[in-house]
Write a protein that holds these residues in place. Structure first.
Motif, PDB file in Angstrom:
ATOM      1  N   VAL A 305       0.840  -1.202   0.000  1.00  0.00           N
ATOM      2  CA  VAL A 305       0.000   0.000   0.000  1.00  0.00           C
ATOM      3  C   VAL A 305       0.872   1.248   0.000  1.00  0.00           C
ATOM      4  CG1 VAL A 305      -1.577   1.371   1.435  1.00  0.00           C
ATOM      5  CG2 VAL A 305      -2.059  -1.040   1.009  1.00  0.00           C
ATOM      6  N   GLN A 306       1.906   1.269   0.831  1.00  0.00           N
ATOM      7  CA  GLN A 306       2.767   2.436   0.904  1.00  0.00           C
ATOM      8  C   GLN A 306       3.778   2.503  -0.239  1.00  0.00           C
ATOM      9  OE1 GLN A 306       0.735   4.271   2.612  1.00  0.00           O
ATOM     10  NE2 GLN A 306       2.582   5.390   3.188  1.00  0.00           N
ATOM     11  N   ALA A 307       4.114   1.357  -0.825  1.00  0.00           N
ATOM     12  CA  ALA A 307       4.954   1.397  -2.024  1.00  0.00           C
ATOM     13  C   ALA A 307       4.212   2.134  -3.147  1.00  0.00           C
ATOM     14  CB  ALA A 307       5.320  -0.021  -2.460  1.00  0.00           C
ATOM     15  N   LEU A 308       2.907   1.877  -3.267  1.00  0.00           N
ATOM     16  CA  LEU A 308       2.096   2.588  -4.255  1.00  0.00           C
ATOM     17  C   LEU A 308       1.969   4.068  -3.906  1.00  0.00           C
ATOM     18  CD1 LEU A 308      -0.643  -0.109  -4.865  1.00  0.00           C
ATOM     19  CD2 LEU A 308       0.919   0.810  -6.590  1.00  0.00           C
ATOM     20  N   ASP A 309       1.938   4.381  -2.616  1.00  0.00           N
ATOM     21  CA  ASP A 309       1.935   5.776  -2.201  1.00  0.00           C
ATOM     22  C   ASP A 309       3.231   6.446  -2.641  1.00  0.00           C
ATOM     23  OD1 ASP A 309       1.001   8.131  -0.787  1.00  0.00           O
ATOM     24  OD2 ASP A 309       2.477   7.661   0.738  1.00  0.00           O
ATOM     25  N   GLY A 310       4.336   5.712  -2.550  1.00  0.00           N
ATOM     26  CA  GLY A 310       5.607   6.246  -3.011  1.00  0.00           C
ATOM     27  C   GLY A 310       5.584   6.598  -4.485  1.00  0.00           C
ATOM     28  N   VAL A 311       4.852   5.813  -5.283  1.00  0.00           N
ATOM     29  CA  VAL A 311       4.729   6.096  -6.713  1.00  0.00           C
ATOM     30  C   VAL A 311       3.945   7.391  -6.933  1.00  0.00           C
ATOM     31  CG1 VAL A 311       3.779   5.292  -8.903  1.00  0.00           C
ATOM     32  CG2 VAL A 311       4.914   3.670  -7.370  1.00  0.00           C
ATOM     33  N   GLY A 312       2.720   7.449  -6.377  1.00  0.00           N
ATOM     34  CA  GLY A 312       1.871   8.615  -6.598  1.00  0.00           C
ATOM     35  C   GLY A 312       2.442   9.883  -6.011  1.00  0.00           C
TER      36      GLY A 312
END
Length: 427
Positions: A305-312
């Protein structure tokens, strides 16, 4: 140390300063027997102060030639306010300190963005913003690890000492930036040598549809984004799935670690292909993040979930100031425009947690009322609801693409690690 290197170092050391105590304040106050209601109230007070101050402070940064002094003063104010909390954690002192910290913290991003634009110029701006953001996220990781290690020795009070060290280093980095290297006309969005048209900064904002549309897109994004990680932690704690603090800390480090390469990659993509693919990717990442978070209640899901936050978030950290500079180029109102879109972000983030809580409590009932049965918990419904906000933002972006300057910067040249702006201001 040359000016561009000093600017990058400033972003590294200021990372821990501009956001104040962040999530550590709640932990510190909880240890002083504060009630959750009082903790929530002082956090809200600080957040509202910063949100209300962001646009006016952007206008102030546009008008002043003392941008280095603004950066140093704001960093000192945040540090002093946090030390006041450490030595006298009464409700009045904490509330006043949060107001000061919120206002000072709101001045730091536009001041750094203005110095960056004034030093490297518009053609190199997105490239340097990528370096700035990578350094900022690296600073967050370093400070988080330092706080975690030092907390074993002195407890949560360690965060105050780490912040003080980072603040002193950020002042040294700011002083290493040569004043003569900042073109103050370019720093506010004018072309080199161009005269100010005398228009009100706010009038320019209201007459710029692309900026208004971008602000609304960011508001919707942060409405869906802000509550996502806190909600993951709440679910872990509520369902007894493990140590919520540990998993949240791991997730924060994961997100910041992903943001570092994303910031650098985003700058390169912007230079070659423009901003459209970057904005599209950032807006798609958030609905996917909501689906992933809703897919399982297991604690480990916090990591993807937070890896995707890192992307956005990594993409938007680069795109936001760079695209605002493009939209307002030639108006002399870059920093007030950046303040305005940051205010829009703050509005979306401010309502995110409340909306998420309501969806957790009542989301399943609302779906049942319209005949939709789901095996998801209230938390799962909330994750999907937050992700839906970004879907709306994505649809809006597709609808307004034609009015936004998304193409790559024409006449871009390879980045140089030099000191001077394209047309240096007089010393």
């Amino acid at each position: 140390m040359n000016t561009v290197t000093a600017l990058t170092a400033l972003n590294f050391f200021m990372a821990d300063v501009r956001d104040g105590l962040g999530p550590y304040l709640a932990i510190f106050l909880q240890g002083r027997s504060w009630s959750p209601i009082d903790i929530g109230l002082v956090l809200t007070i600080g957040g509202l102060a910063g949100m209300l101050a962001t646009t006016p402070l952007g206008a102030f940064v546009d008008s002043t030639r003392r941008k280095r002094l603004v950066t140093i003063g704001a960093g000192l104010a945040v540090t002093i306010s946090c030390l006041a909390i450490l030595f006298h954690p009464s409700f009045f002192v904490v509330s006043a300190s949060q107001v000061l910290s919120g206002i000072a913290g709101a001045a730091i991003p536009p001041a750094i963005a203005a110095m960056t634009l004034g030093i490297v110029g518009p053609a190199e701006f997105s490239h340097q913003v990528g370096r700035n953001e990578a350094a900022n996220h690296g600073g967050n990781v370093a400070s988080a690890m330092a706080c975690a290690a030092a907390s074993y020795v002195v407890g949560v009070e360690a965060v105050f000492f780490v912040m003080t060290i980072m603040a002193v280093a950020s002042i040294a980095a700011t002083l290493a930036i040569r004043e003569s290297a900042i073109d103050h006309a370019v720093a506010r969005g004018l072309e080199p040598g161009e005269a100010d048209d005398g228009k009100s900064g706010y009038a320019v904002l209201l007459k710029t549809p692309a900026l208004l549309a971008f602000g609304l897109i960011l508001m919707l994004f942060h409405f869906g984004n802000a509550a996502m990680l806190p909600l993951v932690g709440q679910r872990i704690e509520a369902l007894g799935l493990g140590n919520a603090v540990l998993w949240t800390s791991i997730a924060v480090v994961v997100a910041q670690a992903v943001m570092v390469p994303m910031a650098l990659i985003s700058a390169r993509i912007a230079e070659r292909y423009g901003y459209a693919p970057l904005l599209f990717a950032a807006l798609v990442a958030l609905p996917v993040r909501g689906i992933v978070a809703a897919s399982t209640p297991e604690a480990w899901i916090a990591i993807p979930v937070q890896a995707l936050d890192g992307v956005g978030a990594g993409i938007l950290g680069v795109v936001t100031p760079a695209l605002v500079a493009r939209i307002l180029r030639g108006t002399g109102r870059f920093n007030v425009g950046l303040g305005a879109v940051m205010t829009a972000q703050g509005v979306g983030a401010a309502f995110s947690a409340t909306a998420a809580g309501v969806m957790v409590e009542r989301g399943r009932d609302w779906l049942a009322a319209v005949g939709v049965e789901t095996g998801l918990t209230g938390y799962g419904v909330a994750f999907l609801g937050l992700g839906a906000a970004a879907t709306v933002a994505l649809a809006l972006f597709i609808g307004v693409m034609r009015i936004m300057p998304l193409a790559r910067e024409s006449g871009h040249v390879a980045a140089k690690d030099g000191d001077a702006a394209p047309t240096p201001a007089p010393a």
